[in-house]
Every structure is written in structure tokens, then in C-alpha cells.
Motif scaffolding. Structure first.
Motif, PDB file in Angstrom:
ATOM      1  N   ALA A 182       0.739  -1.223   0.288  1.00 12.04           N
ATOM      2  CA  ALA A 182       0.016  -0.421   0.269  1.00 12.04           C
ATOM      3  C   ALA A 182       0.793   0.816   0.042  1.00 12.04           C
ATOM      4  CB  ALA A 182      -0.752  -0.390   1.500  1.00 12.04           C
ATOM      5  N   ALA A 183       1.972   1.132  -0.553  1.00 11.36           N
ATOM      6  CA  ALA A 183       2.747   1.977  -0.397  1.00 11.36           C
ATOM      7  C   ALA A 183       2.571   3.939  -1.377  1.00 11.36           C
ATOM      8  CB  ALA A 183       4.355   1.953  -1.078  1.00 11.36           C
ATOM      9  N   GLN A 184       1.718   3.702  -2.155  1.00 15.15           N
ATOM     10  CA  GLN A 184       1.563   4.544  -2.607  1.00 15.15           C
ATOM     11  C   GLN A 184       0.023   4.478  -2.319  1.00 15.15           C
ATOM     12  OE1 GLN A 184       2.064   3.794  -7.081  1.00 15.15           O
ATOM     13  NE2 GLN A 184       4.556   3.252  -6.403  1.00 15.15           N
ATOM     14  N   ALA A 185      -1.089   4.127  -1.503  1.00 10.91           N
ATOM     15  CA  ALA A 185      -2.129   4.027  -1.344  1.00 10.91           C
ATOM     16  C   ALA A 185      -3.034   4.531   0.204  1.00 10.91           C
ATOM     17  CB  ALA A 185      -2.905   3.308  -1.576  1.00 10.91           C
ATOM     18  N   PHE A 186      -2.095   5.842   0.816  1.00 12.17           N
ATOM     19  CA  PHE A 186      -2.404   5.631   1.941  1.00 12.17           C
ATOM     20  C   PHE A 186      -4.091   6.615   1.851  1.00 12.17           C
ATOM     21  CE2 PHE A 186      -3.272   8.215   6.223  1.00 12.17           C
ATOM     22  CZ  PHE A 186      -3.111   7.297   6.929  1.00 12.17           C
ATOM     23  N   GLY A 187      -5.129   6.119   2.327  1.00 13.80           N
ATOM     24  CA  GLY A 187      -6.244   6.423   1.983  1.00 13.80           C
ATOM     25  C   GLY A 187      -7.245   6.256   1.312  1.00 13.80           C
ATOM     26  N   ALA A 188      -6.697   5.614   0.655  1.00 11.76           N
ATOM     27  CA  ALA A 188      -7.304   4.732  -0.268  1.00 11.76           C
ATOM     28  C   ALA A 188      -8.595   3.307  -0.492  1.00 11.76           C
ATOM     29  CB  ALA A 188      -6.030   3.975  -1.655  1.00 11.76           C
ATOM     30  N   ARG A 189      -9.119   3.392  -0.610  1.00 14.51           N
ATOM     31  CA  ARG A 189     -10.505   1.933  -0.649  1.00 14.51           C
ATOM     32  C   ARG A 189     -11.032   1.394  -1.199  1.00 14.51           C
ATOM     33  NH1 ARG A 189     -12.441   7.079   2.608  1.00 14.51           N
ATOM     34  NH2 ARG A 189     -13.778   7.318   0.994  1.00 14.51           N
ATOM     35  N   TRP A 190     -11.184   0.071  -1.065  1.00 17.37           N
ATOM     36  CA  TRP A 190     -12.064  -1.081  -1.594  1.00 17.37           C
ATOM     37  C   TRP A 190     -13.355  -1.164  -1.331  1.00 17.37           C
ATOM     38  CZ3 TRP A 190     -11.142  -1.956  -6.979  1.00 17.37           C
ATOM     39  CH2 TRP A 190     -12.354  -3.179  -7.103  1.00 17.37           C
ATOM     40  N   ASP A 191     -13.884  -0.968  -2.191  1.00 22.21           N
ATOM     41  CA  ASP A 191     -15.807  -1.017  -1.659  1.00 22.21           C
ATOM     42  C   ASP A 191     -15.603  -1.163   0.177  1.00 22.21           C
ATOM     43  OD1 ASP A 191     -17.960  -2.274  -2.831  1.00 22.21           O
ATOM     44  OD2 ASP A 191     -17.104  -4.210  -2.374  1.00 22.21           O
ATOM     45  N   GLY A 192     -15.127   1.062  -0.182  1.00 15.07           N
ATOM     46  CA  GLY A 192     -15.073   0.972   1.576  1.00 15.07           C
ATOM     47  C   GLY A 192     -14.311   0.725   3.097  1.00 15.07           C
ATOM     48  N   THR A 193     -13.183  -0.384   2.348  1.00 14.09           N
ATOM     49  CA  THR A 193     -12.422  -0.605   3.344  1.00 14.09           C
ATOM     50  C   THR A 193     -11.081   0.215   2.703  1.00 14.09           C
ATOM     51  OG1 THR A 193     -13.758  -3.179   3.158  1.00 14.09           O
ATOM     52  CG2 THR A 193     -11.529  -3.096   4.126  1.00 14.09           C
ATOM     53  N   PRO A 194     -10.314   0.671   4.385  1.00 13.49           N
ATOM     54  CA  PRO A 194      -9.479   1.598   4.009  1.00 13.49           C
ATOM     55  C   PRO A 194      -7.968   0.599   3.487  1.00 13.49           C
ATOM     56  CG  PRO A 194     -10.267   2.250   6.105  1.00 13.49           C
ATOM     57  CD  PRO A 194     -10.878   0.796   5.197  1.00 13.49           C
ATOM     58  N   ALA A 195      -7.129   1.220   2.449  1.00  8.25           N
ATOM     59  CA  ALA A 195      -5.615   0.195   2.329  1.00  8.25           C
ATOM     60  C   ALA A 195      -5.438  -0.397   3.545  1.00  8.25           C
ATOM     61  CB  ALA A 195      -5.456   1.068   1.189  1.00  8.25           C
ATOM     62  N   GLY A 196      -4.705  -1.136   4.391  1.00 10.70           N
ATOM     63  CA  GLY A 196      -4.021  -1.606   5.552  1.00 10.70           C
ATOM     64  C   GLY A 196      -4.937  -2.513   5.597  1.00 10.70           C
ATOM     65  N   ALA A 197      -6.405  -2.339   5.840  1.00 10.05           N
ATOM     66  CA  ALA A 197      -6.869  -3.476   6.433  1.00 10.05           C
ATOM     67  C   ALA A 197      -7.535  -4.487   5.461  1.00 10.05           C
ATOM     68  CB  ALA A 197      -8.408  -2.822   7.416  1.00 10.05           C
ATOM     69  N   LEU A 198      -7.497  -4.550   4.246  1.00  5.19           N
ATOM     70  CA  LEU A 198      -7.597  -5.688   3.243  1.00  5.19           C
ATOM     71  C   LEU A 198      -7.088  -6.627   3.818  1.00  5.19           C
ATOM     72  CD1 LEU A 198      -8.071  -3.174   0.327  1.00  5.19           C
ATOM     73  CD2 LEU A 198     -10.130  -4.493   1.125  1.00  5.19           C
ATOM     74  N   GLY A 199      -5.301  -7.074   3.939  1.00  3.02           N
ATOM     75  CA  GLY A 199      -5.204  -7.735   4.018  1.00  3.02           C
ATOM     76  C   GLY A 199      -4.267  -8.807   5.527  1.00  3.02           C
ATOM     77  N   ALA A 200      -4.103  -9.401   5.480  1.00  3.16           N
ATOM     78  CA  ALA A 200      -3.302 -10.318   6.747  1.00  3.16           C
ATOM     79  C   ALA A 200      -2.094  -9.118   7.267  1.00  3.16           C
ATOM     80  CB  ALA A 200      -2.394 -11.433   6.342  1.00  3.16           C
ATOM     81  N   ALA A 201      -1.871  -8.105   6.710  1.00  2.00           N
ATOM     82  CA  ALA A 201      -0.604  -7.018   6.835  1.00  2.00           C
ATOM     83  C   ALA A 201      -0.621  -5.899   5.885  1.00  2.00           C
ATOM     84  CB  ALA A 201       0.469  -7.985   7.734  1.00  2.00           C
ATOM     85  N   ALA A 202      -0.721  -4.826   5.891  1.00  2.00           N
ATOM     86  CA  ALA A 202      -0.235  -4.181   4.604  1.00  2.00           C
ATOM     87  C   ALA A 202       1.149  -3.714   5.025  1.00  2.00           C
ATOM     88  CB  ALA A 202      -1.253  -3.534   4.893  1.00  2.00           C
ATOM     89  N   ALA A 203       1.744  -3.066   4.018  1.00  3.69           N
ATOM     90  CA  ALA A 203       3.605  -1.938   3.778  1.00  3.69           C
ATOM     91  C   ALA A 203       2.693  -0.091   3.685  1.00  3.69           C
ATOM     92  CB  ALA A 203       4.331  -2.553   3.226  1.00  3.69           C
ATOM     93  N   PHE A 204       2.909   0.119   4.225  1.00  5.99           N
ATOM     94  CA  PHE A 204       3.066   1.623   3.488  1.00  5.99           C
ATOM     95  C   PHE A 204       4.632   1.870   3.495  1.00  5.99           C
ATOM     96  CE2 PHE A 204      -0.811   1.325   5.529  1.00  5.99           C
ATOM     97  CZ  PHE A 204      -1.959   1.884   4.684  1.00  5.99           C
ATOM     98  N   SER A 205       4.633   3.292   2.132  1.00  5.41           N
ATOM     99  CA  SER A 205       6.015   4.450   2.439  1.00  5.41           C
ATOM    100  C   SER A 205       5.338   5.243   2.530  1.00  5.41           C
ATOM    101  CB  SER A 205       6.728   3.963   1.087  1.00  5.41           C
ATOM    102  OG  SER A 205       7.978   5.023   0.711  1.00  5.41           O
ATOM    103  N   PHE A 206       6.034   6.719   3.459  1.00  9.05           N
ATOM    104  CA  PHE A 206       6.578   7.186   3.569  1.00  9.05           C
ATOM    105  C   PHE A 206       7.579   8.536   2.825  1.00  9.05           C
ATOM    106  CE2 PHE A 206       4.052   5.572   7.137  1.00  9.05           C
ATOM    107  CZ  PHE A 206       2.477   6.143   6.751  1.00  9.05           C
ATOM    108  N   TYR A 207       7.307   8.089   1.692  1.00 10.54           N
ATOM    109  CA  TYR A 207       8.593   8.862   1.094  1.00 10.54           C
ATOM    110  C   TYR A 207       8.441   9.479   0.775  1.00 10.54           C
ATOM    111  CZ  TYR A 207      12.461   8.860  -2.708  1.00 10.54           C
ATOM    112  OH  TYR A 207      13.072   8.841  -3.072  1.00 10.54           O
ATOM    113  N   PRO A 208       9.277  10.607   0.286  1.00 10.90           N
ATOM    114  CA  PRO A 208       9.119  12.252   0.833  1.00 10.90           C
ATOM    115  C   PRO A 208       7.771  12.105  -0.301  1.00 10.90           C
ATOM    116  CG  PRO A 208      10.724  11.922   1.389  1.00 10.90           C
ATOM    117  CD  PRO A 208      10.927  10.770   0.836  1.00 10.90           C
ATOM    118  N   THR A 209       8.054  11.903  -1.832  1.00 12.99           N
ATOM    119  CA  THR A 209       6.687  12.210  -2.804  1.00 12.99           C
ATOM    120  C   THR A 209       5.528  11.244  -2.470  1.00 12.99           C
ATOM    121  OG1 THR A 209       7.648   9.604  -3.588  1.00 12.99           O
ATOM    122  CG2 THR A 209       8.829  12.122  -4.288  1.00 12.99           C
ATOM    123  N   LYS A 210       5.485  10.878  -1.558  1.00 12.79           N
ATOM    124  CA  LYS A 210       4.285  10.264  -0.768  1.00 12.79           C
ATOM    125  C   LYS A 210       3.404  10.465  -0.755  1.00 12.79           C
ATOM    126  CE  LYS A 210       5.230   5.637  -2.430  1.00 12.79           C
ATOM    127  NZ  LYS A 210       6.687   5.987  -2.993  1.00 12.79           N
TER     128      LYS A 210
END
Ligand SMILES: Cc1ncc(COP(=O)(O)O)c(C=O)c1O
Length: 401
Positions: A182-210
Motif C-alpha cells: 500500500a506504499a502509494q495508497a494511504f487513504g485509498a479504499r476498496w468497497d469501503g474498506t481502507p487500504a491497510g485493512a484489506l490484507g493480513a498485513a499491509a506495507a506503507f511508504s512515507f517517502y517524501p513524494t508519497k
């Protein structure tokens, strides 16, 4: 060639051709964000200096709690980068050396390299050309060829979630875990469920361009599972739960307190910023459609194909990516006009020299290879002005008509 995988502040500020006419449009302009929230950031950073608690200070736990709430999950664990987050998430769910992990053939390199770092092997599947996300049908076909897969790692590319409904069905058939890149998808949702809550675990990046970004490198793992979270916390700190008692070999991947302080400030703004990105994307759609150069797609011929948002997805447009057959020529023209653009990504993963040992031949993933030839990311960031957006559209219309 761009020296790093993402845009740097210096590339961003060089968008104007410098001939006096204000025709340039930056791909991204961090200075505008700083102009908006600079005082908030500086006071948060100053508080960290006053406390002198640079490693796992109180801001880290506060950010983790706030980010977990935002993503609708029980646990969020900050770490040093998105690459480390992928590594930590996969290790914590039990990916072992020798395992196979199924992922997309079209992503940033770290999606595959994190699998290899674990001693596991990436098995690639082609993308759906409409979204550039992993194609559930191709995923199913790859599973038939490689029945023993430990986990599937879809990427929510450009800020749009992969088709989680179909992928959950596919994963159910092989009894393997789904992990989100979910490196590129903070705040995205699928069918109402937020990215980060879809899988058994999720990975986010906060690299400065994200779309949610730190002032340097940072990342985060999210999960609903207390056991997985506990393991991630241990692994990010040398496999240690009690100070100097090491249960397993981990590594050092803690989130800096300074970065957590910055992220806490930006988290307060990210919903509004994502809304602005969505409004800009909708306006690009209207402006381009009015020029008459838009083609229905997914393959462009003479004109351009706009990004397609699945109606079940809440797309946050981390990137606004069009497809154009004469992509490289268009990019040269935009650069001449001082308009920033970027290619995410010029090669599919199996075309990368570093991944040649995976043994995929040229043509193995035709949709990914085609995307690598046709995709072009245009300026999109919350502070982009309407007149700048119009200049981007005019320059592209002039080239294509
Ligand atoms: C899809 C994807 N995965 C993983 C990463 C790695 O994140 P980081 O650069 O924070 O290590 C990135 C960031 O560039 C990314 O875009």
C-alpha cells in the motif's frame, strides 16, 4: 536518467524552462506544502528536540495510534521505509526462505526485492491494463502453475486498490495470505474498506513524494492481528522484546521520532489533500475530454487514454497516469515546455537486470511491458493550481492534435 526512483526536490523546482515566460508546471512542489503547514511542522519538530527522545519517542506511538485509526485497523507499526515495511510484513506473517510469493510484474522494484531479501522467490503475474494493477485472472493462472504459494502481494498502484474482491477469491482457493503493498495508497479504499485493512498485513511508504510523506525515509506496517504486530515490533528492533534479550534475528528499522512528529502533522491534512487530488483528477478528465484527444482505451493509438477508476475503488491519485503510444516524444515535448512528468515505471519487473535470474523471457507479461512503454505521470499534488493544470492539458492537446 533520473538518479533515484522518485522525484527529488531539485528536479521539482527545475520545471520552468527559465526563459522568463511562466509556462513551466512542476511535477510536484514540496515548497508549496511547506508554505501551507511550515509553522505546524516546525513546532512539532521543535518539541522532539526539546524532549531529546529521538528513537521511539512518544510521537511514534501517537502516530501509530492515529494512523491505525485512520486505516481502520487495530495495529500500526512505524518503521524506517516502505521497503522495510514490506520485508517486516512478510517476515511477520511467516514468509520463509525458499517460499514463493506471487506479485505483480509492474511495480516499483522494492515490491520484488523485498521478497528476495527474505530468501523467497517472486512469482510474477501480469496486470489489468485498465488499472495497471495485478490481474486476478492472471493471478489465478500463476497459482495453477505454482500451486505452493505462501502469500500474494498485490500493489495498490498509483493510489488505487487492487481488485480485492476477486483477489480474495483467488487467495481462498490456494489458502494463502494476502499482503498489501500500500506504499502509494494511504487513504485509498476498496468497497469501503481502507487500504491497510484489506490484507493480513499491509506495507506503507512515507517517502517524501508519497501522498502522506515524511521529511526523509519512513514506512509503516498495519495489521488486525496482535500476534503479527508483536512480531513486527520485535523484528524492527533486532528481534528484541525485552531490552538486550534477542529472541530472533531482526534488524534495525525503527521509525525516527522526528519523522513521526512530521507524519502526525501531515496526517491531520491528508484527507483534505486526497480530496483535492481526486478533484484535480476529475478536472483533468473533463479538460482532456473537451480537447477531443481522448480514446476509450485501454490501448492508445493516436490520442491518449485516461486513468480508469474502478467504481468499487476510492482512488487517491497518488499519481495521475495517462497512456500515450508516442509517450517518449510527448515527454520530450513537455520537458521542452518546462512541464514535469515521470515514467512509473520504464521497465516491468522481469525486464530489470537485477531480476534476470527469475528467468522470465521478454514477452512473458505483455500488458506490463506495454504499460512500461505507454504510461506517463502528469503533475498532481494538492497545491497544483487550476491554471497550471490547464497548461498541462493544452501542451498535450497541441502535441496530439
Ligand atoms: C509500490 C511501492 N512499493 C514499495 C516502495 C518502497 O518504499 P520506500 O521507498 O519507502 O522504501 C515504494 C516506494 O517508492 C513503492 O512505490
Amino acid at each position: 536518467m533520473t538518479p533515484v526512483h522518485n522525484v527529488t526536490t531539485s528536479e521539482v523546482s527545475s520545471a520552468d524552462p527559465g526563459d522568463g515566460a511562466p509556462t513551466g508546471v512542476p511535477l510536484l512542489d514540496f515548497a508549496r506544502e511547506y508554505a501551507q503547514i511550515g509553522p505546524e511542522l516546525l513546532s512539532a519538530v521543535e518539541a522532539v528536540f526539546r524532549s531529546q527522545r529521538f528513537v521511539l519517542g512518544p510521537e511514534v506511538a501517537s502516530f501509530e495510534e492515529a494512523a491505525a485509526r485512520h486505516c481502520g485497523v487495530a495495529e500500526a507499526i512505524g518503521c524506517a521505509s516502505g521497503t522495510d515495511a514490506l520485508w517486516l510484513a512478510m517476515a511477520a506473517v511467516g514468509v520463509q526462505p525458499g517460499d514463493r510469493v506471487l506479485t505483480t510484474a509492474f511495480s516499483f522494484f522494492a515490491t520484488a526485492s523485498a521478497i528476495l531479501r527474505l530468501g523467497a522467490t517472486p512469482v510474477l503475474a501480469d496486470i489489468d491494463p485498465r488499472t495497471s494493477n495485478i490481474d486476478p485472472k492472471a493471478t489465478g493462472a500463476a497459482l495453477e502453475k505454482h500451486p505452493v504459494i505462501r502469500a500474494i502481494l498485490p500493489v495498490h498502484l498509483y493510489g488505487q486498490c487492487a481488485d480485492w474482491t476477486a483477489l480474495s477469491g483467488v487467495a481462498g482457493r490456494c489458502n494463502c495470505l494476502l499482503i498489501e503493498d500500500a506504499a502509494q495508497a494511504f487513504g485509498a479504499r476498496w468497497d469501503g474498506t481502507p487500504a491497510g485493512a484489506l490484507g493480513a498485513a499491509a506495507a506503507f511508504s512515507f517517502y517524501p513524494t508519497k501522498n502522506l510523506s515524511a521529511a526523509g525515509e519512513a514506512g509503516m506496517v498495519t495489521t488486525a492481528s496482535a500476534a503479527i504486530a508483536r512480531r513486527v515490533r520485535s523484528l524492527r528492533a533486532h528481534g528484541m522484546e525485552v531490552r538486550y534479550y534477542h529472541e530472533e534475528i531482526g534488524w534495525n528499522s525503527r521509525l525516527d521520532t522526528l519523522q513521526a512528529a512530521v507524519l502526525l502533522v501531515k496526517l491531520r491534512h491528508v484527507d483534505e489533500w486526497n480530496q483535492r487530488r481526486r478533484a484535480l483528477a476529475a478536472r483533468y478528465g473533463e479538460l482532456f475530454t473537451a480537447t477531443g484527444v481522448v480514446e476509450p482505451g485501454p490501448y492508445p493509438h493516436h490520442g491518449l487514454v485516461l486513468p480508469w477508476a474502478d467504481p468499487r475503488a476510492h482512488h487517491v491519485y497518488h499519481q495521475y497516469v495517462i497512456r500515450v503510444a508516442r509517450r517518449d516524444e510527448l515527454r520530450t515535448r513537455l520537458t521542452q515546455r518546462g512541464i514535469g512528468s515521470e515514467i512509473y515505471y520504464p521497465l516491468a519487473l522481469h525486464q530489470q537486470k537485477a531480476l534476470a535470474s527469475l528467468g522470465y523471457r521478454a514477452g512473458a507479461f505483455p500488458e506490463s511491458e506495454r504499460a512500461a512503454r505507454e504510461v506517463l505521470a502528469l503533475p498532481i499534488f494538492p497545491q497544483l493550481r487550476d491554471d497550471e493544470q490547464e497548461r498541462v492539458v493544452t501542451a498535450i492537446r497541441d502535441f496530439l492534435s
